[in-house]
Motif scaffolding. Structure first.
Motif, PDB file in Angstrom:
ATOM      1  N   MET A 171       0.840  -1.187   0.000  1.00  0.00           N
ATOM      2  CA  MET A 171       0.000   0.000   0.000  1.00  0.00           C
ATOM      3  C   MET A 171       0.883   1.248   0.000  1.00  0.00           C
ATOM      4  N   ARG A 172       0.453   2.244  -0.747  1.00  0.00           N
ATOM      5  CA  ARG A 172       1.191   3.516  -0.712  1.00  0.00           C
ATOM      6  C   ARG A 172       0.653   4.348   0.453  1.00  0.00           C
ATOM      7  N   VAL A 173       1.573   4.709   1.334  1.00  0.00           N
ATOM      8  CA  VAL A 173       1.198   5.424   2.548  1.00  0.00           C
ATOM      9  C   VAL A 173       1.907   6.780   2.558  1.00  0.00           C
ATOM     10  N   ALA A 207       9.046  19.818   1.138  1.00  0.00           N
ATOM     11  CA  ALA A 207       8.685  21.142   1.647  1.00  0.00           C
ATOM     12  C   ALA A 207       7.396  21.109   2.452  1.00  0.00           C
ATOM     13  N   ASP A 208       6.496  20.177   2.106  1.00  0.00           N
ATOM     14  CA  ASP A 208       5.231  20.078   2.841  1.00  0.00           C
ATOM     15  C   ASP A 208       5.335  19.157   4.053  1.00  0.00           C
ATOM     16  N   GLY A 209       6.548  18.713   4.336  1.00  0.00           N
ATOM     17  CA  GLY A 209       6.756  17.875   5.522  1.00  0.00           C
ATOM     18  C   GLY A 209       6.278  16.442   5.365  1.00  0.00           C
ATOM     19  N   SER A 210       6.148  15.951   4.131  1.00  0.00           N
ATOM     20  CA  SER A 210       5.603  14.606   3.934  1.00  0.00           C
ATOM     21  C   SER A 210       6.549  13.732   3.100  1.00  0.00           C
ATOM     22  N   ILE A 211       6.344  12.419   3.213  1.00  0.00           N
ATOM     23  CA  ILE A 211       7.008  11.427   2.370  1.00  0.00           C
ATOM     24  C   ILE A 211       5.953  10.433   1.916  1.00  0.00           C
ATOM     25  N   SER A 212       6.249   9.681   0.862  1.00  0.00           N
ATOM     26  CA  SER A 212       5.325   8.663   0.354  1.00  0.00           C
ATOM     27  C   SER A 212       6.102   7.359   0.187  1.00  0.00           C
ATOM     28  N   LEU A 213       5.610   6.274   0.848  1.00  0.00           N
ATOM     29  CA  LEU A 213       6.284   4.977   0.803  1.00  0.00           C
ATOM     30  C   LEU A 213       5.286   3.877   0.466  1.00  0.00           C
ATOM     31  N   LYS A 214       5.788   2.822  -0.215  1.00  0.00           N
ATOM     32  CA  LYS A 214       4.970   1.642  -0.492  1.00  0.00           C
ATOM     33  C   LYS A 214       5.368   0.561   0.517  1.00  0.00           C
ATOM     34  N   LEU A 215       4.406   0.205   1.347  1.00  0.00           N
ATOM     35  CA  LEU A 215       4.704  -0.791   2.377  1.00  0.00           C
ATOM     36  C   LEU A 215       3.428  -1.521   2.782  1.00  0.00           C
ATOM     37  N   PHE A 216       3.581  -2.446   3.721  1.00  0.00           N
ATOM     38  CA  PHE A 216       2.438  -3.186   4.244  1.00  0.00           C
ATOM     39  C   PHE A 216       1.987  -2.572   5.566  1.00  0.00           C
ATOM     40  N   PHE A 217       0.698  -2.640   5.792  1.00  0.00           N
ATOM     41  CA  PHE A 217       0.185  -2.193   7.080  1.00  0.00           C
ATOM     42  C   PHE A 217       0.777  -3.074   8.179  1.00  0.00           C
ATOM     43  N   GLY A 218       0.971  -2.472   9.344  1.00  0.00           N
ATOM     44  CA  GLY A 218       1.508  -3.239  10.460  1.00  0.00           C
ATOM     45  C   GLY A 218       2.177  -2.348  11.482  1.00  0.00           C
ATOM     46  N   ASN A 219       2.999  -2.969  12.314  1.00  0.00           N
ATOM     47  CA  ASN A 219       3.693  -2.265  13.389  1.00  0.00           C
ATOM     48  C   ASN A 219       5.124  -1.938  12.959  1.00  0.00           C
ATOM     49  N   ILE A 229      15.941  13.051  16.531  1.00  0.00           N
ATOM     50  CA  ILE A 229      14.878  13.934  17.009  1.00  0.00           C
ATOM     51  C   ILE A 229      13.777  13.155  17.721  1.00  0.00           C
ATOM     52  N   TYR A 230      13.465  11.967  17.182  1.00  0.00           N
ATOM     53  CA  TYR A 230      12.326  11.220  17.722  1.00  0.00           C
ATOM     54  C   TYR A 230      12.527   9.749  17.370  1.00  0.00           C
ATOM     55  N   ASN A 231      12.126   8.856  18.283  1.00  0.00           N
ATOM     56  CA  ASN A 231      12.028   7.427  17.957  1.00  0.00           C
ATOM     57  C   ASN A 231      10.917   6.822  18.796  1.00  0.00           C
ATOM     58  N   GLY A 232      10.233   5.856  18.233  1.00  0.00           N
ATOM     59  CA  GLY A 232       9.112   5.230  18.927  1.00  0.00           C
ATOM     60  C   GLY A 232       8.476   4.156  18.061  1.00  0.00           C
ATOM     61  N   LEU A 233       7.358   3.615  18.546  1.00  0.00           N
ATOM     62  CA  LEU A 233       6.624   2.563  17.847  1.00  0.00           C
ATOM     63  C   LEU A 233       5.308   3.126  17.333  1.00  0.00           C
ATOM     64  N   VAL A 234       4.982   2.767  16.092  1.00  0.00           N
ATOM     65  CA  VAL A 234       3.739   3.251  15.495  1.00  0.00           C
ATOM     66  C   VAL A 234       3.038   2.086  14.801  1.00  0.00           C
ATOM     67  N   LYS A 235       1.732   2.198  14.686  1.00  0.00           N
ATOM     68  CA  LYS A 235       0.944   1.221  13.946  1.00  0.00           C
ATOM     69  C   LYS A 235       0.342   1.909  12.733  1.00  0.00           C
ATOM     70  N   ILE A 236       0.658   1.394  11.568  1.00  0.00           N
ATOM     71  CA  ILE A 236       0.157   1.978  10.317  1.00  0.00           C
ATOM     72  C   ILE A 236      -0.960   1.084   9.802  1.00  0.00           C
ATOM     73  N   SER A 237      -2.150   1.630   9.702  1.00  0.00           N
ATOM     74  CA  SER A 237      -3.301   0.818   9.326  1.00  0.00           C
ATOM     75  C   SER A 237      -4.138   1.441   8.211  1.00  0.00           C
ATOM     76  N   ASN A 238      -3.708   2.586   7.667  1.00  0.00           N
ATOM     77  CA  ASN A 238      -4.414   3.149   6.511  1.00  0.00           C
ATOM     78  C   ASN A 238      -3.412   3.921   5.652  1.00  0.00           C
ATOM     79  N   SER A 239      -3.914   4.543   4.594  1.00  0.00           N
ATOM     80  CA  SER A 239      -3.031   5.121   3.578  1.00  0.00           C
ATOM     81  C   SER A 239      -2.431   6.466   3.969  1.00  0.00           C
ATOM     82  N   SER A 240      -2.796   7.015   5.089  1.00  0.00           N
ATOM     83  CA  SER A 240      -2.192   8.280   5.529  1.00  0.00           C
ATOM     84  C   SER A 240      -1.853   8.183   7.007  1.00  0.00           C
ATOM     85  N   PHE A 241      -0.738   8.836   7.343  1.00  0.00           N
ATOM     86  CA  PHE A 241      -0.284   8.775   8.726  1.00  0.00           C
ATOM     87  C   PHE A 241       0.356  10.106   9.086  1.00  0.00           C
TER      88      PHE A 241
END
Length: 575
Positions: A373-375, A409-421, A433-445
């Protein structure tokens, strides 16, 4: 006087008459019957009966085999000994001329050694012996040496017994049955039972042992199951197919799976002798290769198999080449008719790929294509403004796959990956600057990084907590001066671009450095800096100088008061 003599004569006559009776009672001795077996060993607790003219005397033998009868009158007595309701001795006793009698019981000791067709002892089978008169029966079991022992078996010649029936069995299967005549003190017999030992090894179509199976042997009146942890199992002392109660055996083999046990093989055959049996089952290896739409292998994801026998009965994880390997998969058209397979690829609990296939041969390969999925990721700072030029690193916690991209410039990136942790790391110019755990479950984050451009407040106070309104402050982040100003007693508000160490210098009005400290600022907050050796009195003053000044003032005051007192006293004296 005459009457007194008469009484004395009568008493004397009574005394003389009682003397023979006393001597007769003293002369009467008990009758003793000792009961022994044919080997001369005493028998305890058996019943001995003496009968004469309708009189019956009963006694149970003691631990030494003796039965002792008293109060017998002279005469000929019939003697009988009874064991388990069977008369095992008959005789006569002529009392008192015969006061002792040894009764040898007509009992036999029997030891049966039970062997299988290989000549090895058979443990745990039941041996039952029954008289034709139905009056006596006894049951025992064979021990680890295959020996079944009966201590006391009445002779067949006894009126209450007759010929014996010997039956050896286990469960509902009779292994041996024959007639037996017991006529001597000891009987030793070796009996061969139609029992065999079978080692069963289950293999797949490539001859490899199949672990974690259950092998069940069933016949007419016999059934036994054993688990083959490593692919082999041994059935000991199972009845031969020659027995009418057994006949042909049916082999049923099941495989342990996560969905329970599923049938994988069955067949019928006669078992007549011991041996080793290799059963080749319709089981094969299956390779499932998982690729994305760009034909790139996917590592570390789970593949599940289902067929018509069971749903989701086994799973495997893809290796570095994207291949999930399955051992011992039942063929679709094999004996158990597993049918078509549904192959499902799971990621984070979601199906990301699915195929239907028939498994027809060993080492069959199957490709399953999955779509990423492209996120779109958006990074913002504490003020919710886009963060441009930041490096974002994502690591899939399930597969270990890594992705890197820099925000635009808009502070975004676009990646093709699978939903998950995922684990996310954000950095800028080599600073984390930051590190942590996230759950990606839809096309925008969207991730708000509050540790970028976040507010931080400093407050400078003296020893007594009073805000300082003189002097100056300089704040550095690394080698960069991010703030420099005079102290006004108001909070100093900073805006920090990232988590950092702050190096803070406080100067007096004359430019002298009076305090230097370091703090770590990682998120919005406030730090209070206290100058322990200073007090603010319309200007910074060291507590040491204040103390000296107070001492001088106190001394001057003391001298002034003392001089005044002396002056007043002098005036009073003149007057």
């Amino acid at each position: 006087m005459a009457s007194r003599k008469l009484i004395m004569i009568i008493l004397l006559m009574v005394l003389v008459a009682s003397i023979p009776i006393t001597f007769a009672e003293q002369d009467q001795m008990p009758a003793v019957i000792r009961v022994v077996d044919p080997f001369g060993e005493p028998m305890k607790g058996v019943e001995v009966l003496l009968t004469k003219d309708g009189e019956v005397f009963r006694f149970l033998t003691n631990s030494t085999g003796y039965a002792i009868f008293t109060k017998l009158t002279p005469g000929r007595y019939n003697v009988s000994v009874t064991f388990r309701n069977v008369k095992i001795f008959s005789g006569e006793l002529d009392y008192p001329s015969q006061r002792e009698l040894e009764a040898v019981a007509l009992l036999s000791r029997m030891n049966l050694t039970l062997l299988n067709l290989d000549g090895k002892p058979v443990k745990g089978v039941v041996v039952m012996i029954s008289s034709s008169s139905k009056k006596f029966n006894m049951t025992t079991s064979s021990n680890t040496d295959g020996i079944a022992s009966f201590k006391y078996i009445p002779y067949s010649s006894l009126p209450d017994i007759g010929e014996y029936s010997l039956r050896i069995f286990k469960g509902s299967v009779t292994y041996l049955e024959e007639r037996l005549n017991v006529s001597k003190p000891s009987i030793q017999m070796n009996l061969t039972l139609p029992l065999i030992t079978l080692k069963v090894t289950t293999t797949n179509l490539e001859g490899e042992p199949v672990p974690k199976t259950t092998v069940t042997l069933s016949a007419k009146k016999f059934e036994e199951s054993k688990r083959a942890v490593n692919g082999s199992v041994i059935f000991e002392n199972i009845p031969s197919s020659k027995l009418e109660a057994v006949g042909k055996y049916r082999f049923n083999i099941t495989l342990w799976t996560r969905a329970g046990e599923i049938p994988i093989h069955f067949e019928e055959r006669e078992l007549l002798s011991s041996g080793q049996l290799y059963i080749v089952m319709d089981l094969a290896k299956l390779y499932v290769k998982v690729l994305d739409e760009d034909n790139v292998p996917i590592k570390g994801i789970t593949v599940w198999l289902s067929n018509e026998l069971a749903e989701n009965f086994t799973s495997a994880i893809t290796d570095s080449k994207g291949v999930a390997e399955f051992d011992n998969v039942p063929l679709s058209g094999g004996k158990t008719k597993a049918g078509k397979y549904i192959v499902k690829v799971f990621k984070a609990g979601r199906i990301i790929g699915e195929e239907t296939v028939e498994v027809l041969k060993p080492r069959q390969e199957l490709k399953v294509t999955v779509t990423r999925m492209r996120v779109r990721f958006s990074l913002t700072d504490y003020e919710d403004k886009p963060l441009s030029g930041y490096l974002v690193s994502l690591t899939d916690r399930e597969t270990g796959e890594k992705f890197n991209a820099t925000t635009g410039a808009d502070g975004s990136i676009s990646l093709k990956l699978f939903f998950g942790n995922y684990r996310i790391d954000v950095s800028k110019d080599g600073y984390s600057i930051y590190n942590g755990l996230v759950k990606i479950s839809n096309s925008s984050f969207k991730l708000k990084v509050e540790s970028v451009n976040f507010p931080y407040t400093l407050m400078v106070k003296d020893e007594f907590g009073n805000p300082i309104k003189s002097g100056s402050i300089k704040v550095r982040a690394g080698d960069e001066v991010i703030h420099e100003s005079a102290l006004t007693g108001q909070p100093i508000k900073l805006k920090l671009p990232r988590p950092t160490f702050l190096y803070i210098d406080i100067y007096a009005d004359d430019g002298k450095l009076i305090e230097r400290t370091r703090i770590l600022a990682t998120k919005p907050g406030q730090t209070e800096i206290t100058l322990p050796d200073y007090i603010y009195l319309n200007g910074l003053m060291p507590l040491e100088a204040l103390g000296f000044t107070v001492s001088i003032i106190s001394l001057i005051a003391f001298l002034g008061v003392s001089g005044f007192i002396i002056y007043r006293r002098g005036i009073r004296r003149k007057s």
